[in-house]
Motif scaffolding. Structure first.
Motif, PDB file in Angstrom:
ATOM      1  N   PHE A 281       4.797  12.864  11.121  1.00 52.85           N
ATOM      2  CA  PHE A 281       5.838  12.417  12.039  1.00 52.85           C
ATOM      3  C   PHE A 281       5.945  13.445  13.153  1.00 52.85           C
ATOM      4  N   SER A 282       5.606  13.048  14.371  1.00 54.04           N
ATOM      5  CA  SER A 282       5.640  13.953  15.518  1.00 54.04           C
ATOM      6  C   SER A 282       6.689  13.474  16.512  1.00 54.04           C
ATOM      7  N   ILE A 283       7.466  14.415  17.034  1.00 55.94           N
ATOM      8  CA  ILE A 283       8.517  14.063  17.982  1.00 55.94           C
ATOM      9  C   ILE A 283       8.743  15.220  18.939  1.00 55.94           C
ATOM     10  N   GLY A 284       9.005  14.898  20.196  1.00 50.26           N
ATOM     11  CA  GLY A 284       9.245  15.949  21.179  1.00 50.26           C
ATOM     12  C   GLY A 284       9.060  15.430  22.587  1.00 50.26           C
ATOM     13  N   GLY A 285       8.721  16.358  23.497  1.00 49.83           N
ATOM     14  CA  GLY A 285       8.543  15.999  24.893  1.00 49.83           C
ATOM     15  C   GLY A 285       7.515  16.885  25.550  1.00 49.83           C
ATOM     16  N   PHE A 286       7.169  16.549  26.774  1.00 51.83           N
ATOM     17  CA  PHE A 286       6.104  17.250  27.484  1.00 51.83           C
ATOM     18  C   PHE A 286       6.412  18.734  27.655  1.00 51.83           C
ATOM     19  N   PHE A 287       7.647  19.068  28.010  1.00 55.11           N
ATOM     20  CA  PHE A 287       7.975  20.455  28.305  1.00 55.11           C
ATOM     21  C   PHE A 287       8.251  21.281  27.052  1.00 55.11           C
ATOM     22  N   GLY A 288       8.912  20.693  26.071  1.00 55.11           N
ATOM     23  CA  GLY A 288       9.262  21.451  24.870  1.00 55.11           C
ATOM     24  C   GLY A 288       8.217  21.405  23.780  1.00 55.11           C
ATOM     25  N   GLY A 289       7.214  20.562  23.965  1.00 52.62           N
ATOM     26  CA  GLY A 289       6.184  20.437  22.947  1.00 52.62           C
ATOM     27  C   GLY A 289       6.568  19.423  21.883  1.00 52.62           C
ATOM     28  N   TYR A 290       5.620  19.138  21.030  1.00 52.63           N
ATOM     29  CA  TYR A 290       5.827  18.147  19.980  1.00 52.63           C
ATOM     30  C   TYR A 290       5.763  18.824  18.617  1.00 52.63           C
ATOM     31  N   ARG A 291       6.852  18.714  17.882  1.00 53.22           N
ATOM     32  CA  ARG A 291       6.863  19.252  16.523  1.00 53.22           C
ATOM     33  C   ARG A 291       6.412  18.161  15.561  1.00 53.22           C
ATOM     34  N   SER A 292       5.503  18.521  14.677  1.00 50.02           N
ATOM     35  CA  SER A 292       5.012  17.578  13.675  1.00 50.02           C
ATOM     36  C   SER A 292       5.576  17.934  12.310  1.00 50.02           C
ATOM     37  N   TYR A 293       6.014  16.922  11.603  1.00 49.33           N
ATOM     38  CA  TYR A 293       6.493  17.066  10.229  1.00 49.33           C
ATOM     39  C   TYR A 293       5.462  16.369   9.347  1.00 49.33           C
ATOM     40  N   VAL A 294       4.815  17.138   8.500  1.00 50.97           N
ATOM     41  CA  VAL A 294       3.696  16.617   7.722  1.00 50.97           C
ATOM     42  C   VAL A 294       4.030  16.648   6.235  1.00 50.97           C
ATOM     43  N   VAL A 295       3.793  15.530   5.572  1.00 53.93           N
ATOM     44  CA  VAL A 295       3.983  15.451   4.126  1.00 53.93           C
ATOM     45  C   VAL A 295       2.673  14.988   3.505  1.00 53.93           C
ATOM     46  N   GLU A 296       2.092  15.827   2.670  1.00 55.77           N
ATOM     47  CA  GLU A 296       0.879  15.468   1.944  1.00 55.77           C
ATOM     48  C   GLU A 296       1.285  15.070   0.530  1.00 55.77           C
ATOM     49  N   ILE A 297       0.819  13.896   0.111  1.00 57.24           N
ATOM     50  CA  ILE A 297       1.253  13.332  -1.165  1.00 57.24           C
ATOM     51  C   ILE A 297       0.066  13.208  -2.116  1.00 57.24           C
ATOM     52  N   SER A 298       0.143  13.903  -3.222  1.00 57.41           N
ATOM     53  CA  SER A 298      -0.840  13.744  -4.302  1.00 57.41           C
ATOM     54  C   SER A 298      -0.019  13.569  -5.570  1.00 57.41           C
ATOM     55  N   ASP A 299      -0.212  14.428  -6.558  1.00 56.85           N
ATOM     56  CA  ASP A 299       0.672  14.383  -7.724  1.00 56.85           C
ATOM     57  C   ASP A 299       2.033  14.976  -7.377  1.00 56.85           C
ATOM     58  N   ASN A 300       2.029  15.835  -6.363  1.00 57.91           N
ATOM     59  CA  ASN A 300       3.259  16.471  -5.898  1.00 57.91           C
ATOM     60  C   ASN A 300       3.386  16.268  -4.393  1.00 57.91           C
TER      61      ASN A 300
ATOM     62  N   ASN B 246       0.804  -1.225   0.000  1.00 58.54           N
ATOM     63  CA  ASN B 246       0.000   0.000   0.000  1.00 58.54           C
ATOM     64  C   ASN B 246       0.838   1.277   0.000  1.00 58.54           C
ATOM     65  N   THR B 247       2.135   1.137  -0.200  1.00 55.27           N
ATOM     66  CA  THR B 247       3.015   2.305  -0.170  1.00 55.27           C
ATOM     67  C   THR B 247       2.613   3.366  -1.190  1.00 55.27           C
ATOM     68  N   ASP B 248       2.249   2.938  -2.388  1.00 60.29           N
ATOM     69  CA  ASP B 248       1.894   3.897  -3.440  1.00 60.29           C
ATOM     70  C   ASP B 248       0.568   4.600  -3.171  1.00 60.29           C
ATOM     71  N   SER B 249      -0.190   4.130  -2.178  1.00 60.74           N
ATOM     72  CA  SER B 249      -1.480   4.747  -1.852  1.00 60.74           C
ATOM     73  C   SER B 249      -1.393   5.669  -0.639  1.00 60.74           C
ATOM     74  N   ILE B 250      -0.184   5.879  -0.121  1.00 61.79           N
ATOM     75  CA  ILE B 250      -0.017   6.809   1.000  1.00 61.79           C
ATOM     76  C   ILE B 250      -0.325   8.226   0.524  1.00 61.79           C
ATOM     77  N   CYS B 251      -1.188   8.917   1.243  1.00 64.67           N
ATOM     78  CA  CYS B 251      -1.530  10.287   0.857  1.00 64.67           C
ATOM     79  C   CYS B 251      -1.081  11.320   1.889  1.00 64.67           C
ATOM     80  N   LYS B 252      -0.761  10.855   3.099  1.00 67.29           N
ATOM     81  CA  LYS B 252      -0.308  11.799   4.124  1.00 67.29           C
ATOM     82  C   LYS B 252       0.538  11.071   5.156  1.00 67.29           C
ATOM     83  N   ILE B 253       1.652  11.695   5.516  1.00 70.40           N
ATOM     84  CA  ILE B 253       2.533  11.160   6.549  1.00 70.40           C
ATOM     85  C   ILE B 253       2.709  12.235   7.609  1.00 70.40           C
TER      86      ILE B 253
END
Length: 226
Positions: free
Chosen positions: A103-122, A94-101
Motif C-alpha cells: 500500500f503506497s500513499i503520498g505525493g510528488f513533493f513529500g514522496g510516497y511511503r509504502s506499507y508492505v505486508v508479506e504473508i506466509s505462515d506469519n 483468492n484472498t487466502d492465496s495473498i502473499c504480499k500486500i
C-alpha cells in the motif's frame, strides 16, 4: 433503523414473482451505488446525527442484496453475475492465496511511503520511504492485540475490497485536482493469480480510512508530527 435480512425478506420479497424479485435486486444495486457515490464524493461531509449512517446502510443493503439473490434462485431464476460481480467473486476466492500486500500513499513533493505486508505462515510488515525501511507493527485495535495471519486476512475481508473500483479520480465528480495525494494498493498471490491493483488520485473508496487503520496509519498523529 435497519432490519435483519430475514425481516427484509418477509416484508419485501416473500411471495413475489421472479420478475419482481429481479426488480428488487436492481433497486438494491442502485442504492449501493448511490450510497458509495455519496461517501466517495469530494463534497461528502458525514452528518453525526444521521442514523443509520451511510456506512451502516451500505452494510445492510449488501446483506439484503444477498438475501434477494438467494430468493431469486429459490423462485426458479438463474442469477447471472455482472462483470463487476465476477471481479468480486474472483478477488474473494483468492484472498487466502495473498502473499504480499503493498500500500503506497503520498505525493510528488513529500514522496510516497509504502506499507508492505508479506504473508506466509506469519506476517512480516514494514514501511519504506525513499531508502529508509522500518518495521511496522500491525495492531488489531478492536481486540487490543497484534494481528495474526488469520485475523489480518479476516479484517481485510471485512473491507470488501473486491467491490472497489480499480481506479479512483475526482474527474468522476467533475473536479480536476493537481498534485495532492496519490495512492496504490497491490495484491500479489502465491497460486499463480496475476497481481490485482487499485489506485486513486485525490479520490478514495468509501471505506478508505478503515484500510489505513489496518496498516496503522493515524492521520491525527501525522498532522501532529508535522
Amino acid at each position: 433503523m435497519m432490519i435483519s435480512p430475514e425481516s427484509y425478506y418477509e416484508q419485501y420479497i416473500k411471495g413475489k414473482t421472479k420478475e419482481q424479485i429481479r426488480s428488487a435486486i436492481h433497486g438494491l444495486k442502485q442504492e449501493m451505488g448511490r450510497l458509495k457515490n455519496t461517501m466517495e464524493s469530494p463534497d461528502y461531509v458525514q452528518e453525526p446525527i444521521v442514523h443509520p449512517s451511510e456506512d451502516t446502510s451500505i452494510h445492510w443493503t449488501r446483506e439484503y442484496l444477498e438475501r434477494a439473490k438467494l430468493a431469486y434462485v429459490q423462485a426458479g431464476g438463474t442469477y447471472n453475475l455482472s462483470k463487476s460481480e465476477e471481479k468480486v467473486v474472483d478477488f474473494d476466492a483468492n484472498t487466502d492465496s495473498i502473499c504480499k500486500i503493498t500500500f503506497s500513499i503520498g505525493g510528488f513533493f513529500g514522496g510516497y511511503r509504502s506499507y508492505v505486508v508479506e504473508i506466509s505462515d506469519n506476517l512480516k510488515a514494514y514501511t519504506k520511504l525513499w531508502e529508509n525501511v522500518e518495521p511496522l507493527a500491525l495492531l488489531d485495535t478492536d481486540n487490543d492485540e497484534t494481528f495474526t495471519k488469520s485475523t489480518f486476512i479476516s479484517a481485510l475481508a471485512d473491507l470488501y475490497i473486491g467491490e472497489w473500483r480499480r481506479s479512483y479520480s475526482t474527474q468522476r465528480f467533475g473536479y480536476m485536482v493537481c498534485d495532492g495525494t496519490q495512492w496504490e494498493l497491490e495484491f500479489e498471490y502465491n497460486n499463480g493469480h496475476k497481481p490485482v491493483r487499485f489506485n486513486g488520485d485525490n479520490s478514495y473508496p468509501y471505506n478508505f480510512d478503515k484500510l489505513k487503520m489496518l496498516f496503522g496509519i493515524n492521520d491525527t498523529e501525522e498532522v501532529e508530527d508535522e
